[in-house]
Design a protein around this motif. Structure first.
Motif, mmCIF file in Angstrom:
data_model
loop_
_atom_site.group_PDB
_atom_site.id
_atom_site.type_symbol
_atom_site.label_atom_id
_atom_site.label_comp_id
_atom_site.label_asym_id
_atom_site.label_seq_id
_atom_site.Cartn_x
_atom_site.Cartn_y
_atom_site.Cartn_z
ATOM 1 N N VAL A 128 0.823 -1.207 0.000
ATOM 2 C CA VAL A 128 0.000 0.000 0.000
ATOM 3 C C VAL A 128 0.860 1.260 0.000
ATOM 4 O O VAL A 128 1.978 1.269 0.517
ATOM 5 C CB VAL A 128 -0.946 0.030 1.220
ATOM 6 N N SER A 129 0.309 2.321 -0.584
ATOM 7 C CA SER A 129 0.904 3.652 -0.505
ATOM 8 C C SER A 129 -0.065 4.495 0.315
ATOM 9 O O SER A 129 -1.198 4.748 -0.112
ATOM 10 C CB SER A 129 1.092 4.254 -1.900
ATOM 11 N N VAL A 130 0.382 4.914 1.514
ATOM 12 C CA VAL A 130 -0.528 5.446 2.531
ATOM 13 C C VAL A 130 -0.362 6.949 2.719
ATOM 14 O O VAL A 130 0.746 7.465 2.869
ATOM 15 C CB VAL A 130 -0.298 4.730 3.878
ATOM 16 N N HIS A 131 -1.492 7.631 2.745
ATOM 17 C CA HIS A 131 -1.599 9.071 3.013
ATOM 18 C C HIS A 131 -1.917 9.251 4.490
ATOM 19 O O HIS A 131 -2.797 8.587 5.022
ATOM 20 C CB HIS A 131 -2.729 9.625 2.139
ATOM 21 N N ALA A 132 -1.204 10.179 5.166
ATOM 22 C CA ALA A 132 -1.390 10.302 6.617
ATOM 23 C C ALA A 132 -1.264 11.746 7.093
ATOM 24 O O ALA A 132 -0.662 12.019 8.121
ATOM 25 C CB ALA A 132 -0.368 9.432 7.346
ATOM 26 N N ARG A 133 -1.866 12.689 6.353
ATOM 27 C CA ARG A 133 -1.718 14.097 6.722
ATOM 28 C C ARG A 133 -2.450 14.394 8.031
ATOM 29 O O ARG A 133 -3.650 14.199 8.141
ATOM 30 C CB ARG A 133 -2.234 14.991 5.602
ATOM 31 N N ARG A 134 -1.699 14.847 9.021
ATOM 32 C CA ARG A 134 -2.201 15.172 10.358
ATOM 33 C C ARG A 134 -2.970 13.995 10.975
ATOM 34 O O ARG A 134 -3.894 14.196 11.771
ATOM 35 C CB ARG A 134 -3.073 16.429 10.325
ATOM 36 N N ALA A 135 -2.591 12.788 10.610
ATOM 37 C CA ALA A 135 -3.326 11.611 11.095
ATOM 38 C C ALA A 135 -2.414 10.415 11.275
ATOM 39 O O ALA A 135 -2.894 9.284 11.300
ATOM 40 C CB ALA A 135 -4.452 11.273 10.107
ATOM 41 N N LEU A 136 -1.110 10.652 11.444
ATOM 42 C CA LEU A 136 -0.177 9.535 11.416
ATOM 43 C C LEU A 136 -0.418 8.555 12.558
ATOM 44 O O LEU A 136 -0.375 7.336 12.359
ATOM 45 C CB LEU A 136 1.265 10.048 11.458
ATOM 46 N N SER A 137 -0.693 9.047 13.753
ATOM 47 C CA SER A 137 -0.907 8.126 14.876
ATOM 48 C C SER A 137 -2.128 7.250 14.638
ATOM 49 O O SER A 137 -2.126 6.059 14.977
ATOM 50 C CB SER A 137 -1.051 8.912 16.180
ATOM 51 N N ARG A 138 -3.171 7.812 14.025
ATOM 52 C CA ARG A 138 -4.372 7.022 13.741
ATOM 53 C C ARG A 138 -4.122 6.052 12.589
ATOM 54 O O ARG A 138 -4.663 4.937 12.580
ATOM 55 C CB ARG A 138 -5.539 7.951 13.426
ATOM 56 N N VAL A 139 -3.321 6.464 11.631
ATOM 57 C CA VAL A 139 -2.942 5.558 10.543
ATOM 58 C C VAL A 139 -2.183 4.362 11.101
ATOM 59 O O VAL A 139 -2.425 3.212 10.697
ATOM 60 C CB VAL A 139 -2.095 6.308 9.487
ATOM 61 N N VAL A 149 -0.018 -6.619 5.916
ATOM 62 C CA VAL A 149 0.083 -5.642 4.840
ATOM 63 C C VAL A 149 1.305 -4.750 5.067
ATOM 64 O O VAL A 149 1.523 -4.248 6.167
ATOM 65 C CB VAL A 149 -1.187 -4.774 4.763
ATOM 66 N N LYS A 150 2.084 -4.566 4.014
ATOM 67 C CA LYS A 150 3.266 -3.704 4.088
ATOM 68 C C LYS A 150 3.179 -2.661 2.972
ATOM 69 O O LYS A 150 2.278 -2.672 2.159
ATOM 70 C CB LYS A 150 4.555 -4.509 3.959
ATOM 71 N N GLY A 151 4.143 -1.765 2.937
ATOM 72 C CA GLY A 151 4.149 -0.736 1.903
ATOM 73 C C GLY A 151 4.939 0.464 2.353
ATOM 74 O O GLY A 151 6.010 0.325 2.948
ATOM 75 N N ALA A 152 4.412 1.658 2.088
ATOM 76 C CA ALA A 152 5.127 2.887 2.411
ATOM 77 C C ALA A 152 4.162 3.965 2.868
ATOM 78 O O ALA A 152 3.006 4.004 2.424
ATOM 79 C CB ALA A 152 5.897 3.383 1.192
ATOM 80 N N VAL A 153 4.641 4.823 3.761
ATOM 81 C CA VAL A 153 3.894 6.028 4.116
ATOM 82 C C VAL A 153 4.382 7.131 3.190
ATOM 83 O O VAL A 153 5.543 7.537 3.246
ATOM 84 C CB VAL A 153 4.089 6.413 5.597
ATOM 85 N N HIS A 154 3.501 7.573 2.344
ATOM 86 C CA HIS A 154 3.806 8.578 1.325
ATOM 87 C C HIS A 154 3.902 9.971 1.958
ATOM 88 O O HIS A 154 3.179 10.279 2.909
ATOM 89 C CB HIS A 154 2.712 8.498 0.262
ATOM 90 N N ALA A 155 4.834 10.784 1.443
ATOM 91 C CA ALA A 155 5.025 12.162 1.929
ATOM 92 C C ALA A 155 5.070 12.156 3.450
ATOM 93 O O ALA A 155 4.272 12.808 4.114
ATOM 94 C CB ALA A 155 3.911 13.066 1.422
ATOM 95 N N PHE A 156 6.017 11.428 4.001
ATOM 96 C CA PHE A 156 6.036 11.185 5.437
ATOM 97 C C PHE A 156 5.869 12.488 6.215
ATOM 98 O O PHE A 156 6.644 13.434 6.028
ATOM 99 C CB PHE A 156 7.335 10.488 5.847
ATOM 100 N N PRO A 157 4.857 12.539 7.111
ATOM 101 C CA PRO A 157 4.521 13.793 7.774
ATOM 102 C C PRO A 157 4.943 13.881 9.243
ATOM 103 O O PRO A 157 4.561 14.814 9.945
ATOM 104 C CB PRO A 157 2.991 13.791 7.697
ATOM 105 N N GLY A 158 5.712 12.907 9.717
ATOM 106 C CA GLY A 158 5.935 12.821 11.153
ATOM 107 C C GLY A 158 7.344 13.130 11.611
ATOM 108 O O GLY A 158 8.202 13.597 10.862
ATOM 109 N N TYR A 171 7.235 -0.708 7.166
ATOM 110 C CA TYR A 171 6.891 0.247 6.120
ATOM 111 C C TYR A 171 8.086 1.113 5.747
ATOM 112 O O TYR A 171 8.937 1.425 6.593
ATOM 113 C CB TYR A 171 5.745 1.159 6.572
ATOM 114 N N GLY A 172 8.116 1.526 4.472
ATOM 115 C CA GLY A 172 9.110 2.468 4.003
ATOM 116 C C GLY A 172 8.660 3.897 4.258
ATOM 117 O O GLY A 172 7.482 4.163 4.517
ATOM 118 N N ILE A 173 9.612 4.826 4.143
ATOM 119 C CA ILE A 173 9.362 6.235 4.407
ATOM 120 C C ILE A 173 9.573 7.025 3.119
ATOM 121 O O ILE A 173 10.686 7.060 2.581
ATOM 122 C CB ILE A 173 10.315 6.773 5.500
ATOM 123 N N GLY A 174 8.513 7.666 2.625
ATOM 124 C CA GLY A 174 8.596 8.412 1.383
ATOM 125 C C GLY A 174 8.957 9.871 1.604
ATOM 126 O O GLY A 174 8.285 10.576 2.359
#
Length: 265
Positions: A128-139, A149-158, A171-174
């Protein structure tokens, strides 16, 4: 050997000449990329573009688009995955996730769509490619529900601390245009301290413009400058980092290996 692990190439009508954009990317050393979608109406367009440009694509329903899709969008997504699972250009599921920026769509509906799409990723064994704007802890909480499930957090915001939590879950860090801004101190610190084995590069093209094109648009050719910026921040040889990031792209999105098989072209 640069790979753009998250973009919206061909899906955004404000860019009138994607052919030229992709040619500039090729000249800059971008050998492949991932096209991610916003809604089920994008799926077929993304598939056709991926075949045209010899890129990969992901299908997903973006959290900011959930108010614009019908309730059967998830059914359409599952049917598309069933019909195209054997397509070597189909690399994963994305862009999916949560967004709690001001004016965001209903959180409950976002969460429902995110979980459902994580379940599809689990069913089809796709990253998966995951969006987590202002929601990383909930993601991260949702990621924990789907450990396979594995993948990456896109545009890492944390922060660096949150990056460690994401990395611990496989997960990878974009990193993208945001690292070119000197004011992105938290993100730049994160980019310095994360292990090189989890770093991915992306543009989110045409979104997330870099500092040297503030107010404009990004494009895949920007990956070269992002690599230089990241190498400088980490005091690391650009060539060594480029090789590592290339390997990371294939690790977190394994189906990309198709494009580098001897008979792929």
């Amino acid at each position: 050997m640069l790979i753009d692990t998250h973009s919206h190439v061909s899906l955004v009508s404000s860019v009138h000449d994607w052919d030229s954009v992709l040619e500039r990317a090729r000249v800059a050393g971008v050998v492949c990329g991932l096209i991610t979608t916003g809604s089920d109406s994008d799926f077929e367009v993304a598939r056709e573009a991926a075949h045209q440009y010899h890129w990969g694509y992901c299908v997903g329903i973006h959290p900011l688009f959930i108010d614009q899709v019908h309730d059967n969008a998830l059914v359409n997504m599952e049917r598309f995955l069933e019909n195209h699972f054997d397509d070597p250009h189909l690399i994963g599921i994305g862009e999916i996730g949560l967004d709690l920026y001001e004016g965001h769509p209903d959180y409950g509906r976002q969460l429902s769509f995110f979980r459902a799409q994580m379940a599809l990723a689990e069913k089809f064994s796709l990253p998966v490619s995951v969006h987590a704007r202002r929601a990383l802890s909930r993601v991260i909480e949702v990621i924990d529900e789907f450990g396979a499930v594995k993948g990456a957090v896109h545009a890492f915001p944390g922060s660096a601390e949150q990056a460690r939590e994401v990395i611990a879950r496989g997960y990878g860090i974009g990193f993208g245009g945001a690292i070119t801004y000197e004011g992105s101190k938290k993100l730049r610190k994160c980019a310095v301290v994360v292990p090189e084995e989890v770093i991915l590069l992306e543009t989110d093209a045409p979104d997330m413009p870099p500092s040297y094109r503030r107010g404009g648009q990004s494009e895949p050719s920007d990956l070269f400058q992002y690599l230089q910026t990241l190498s400088s921040l980490r005091a690391q040889c650009p060539k060594q980092l480029e090789e590592r990031v290339f390997k990371n792209s294939l690790k977190f999105f394994p189906r990309l290996r198709f494009f580098f098989a001897t008979n792929a072209r």
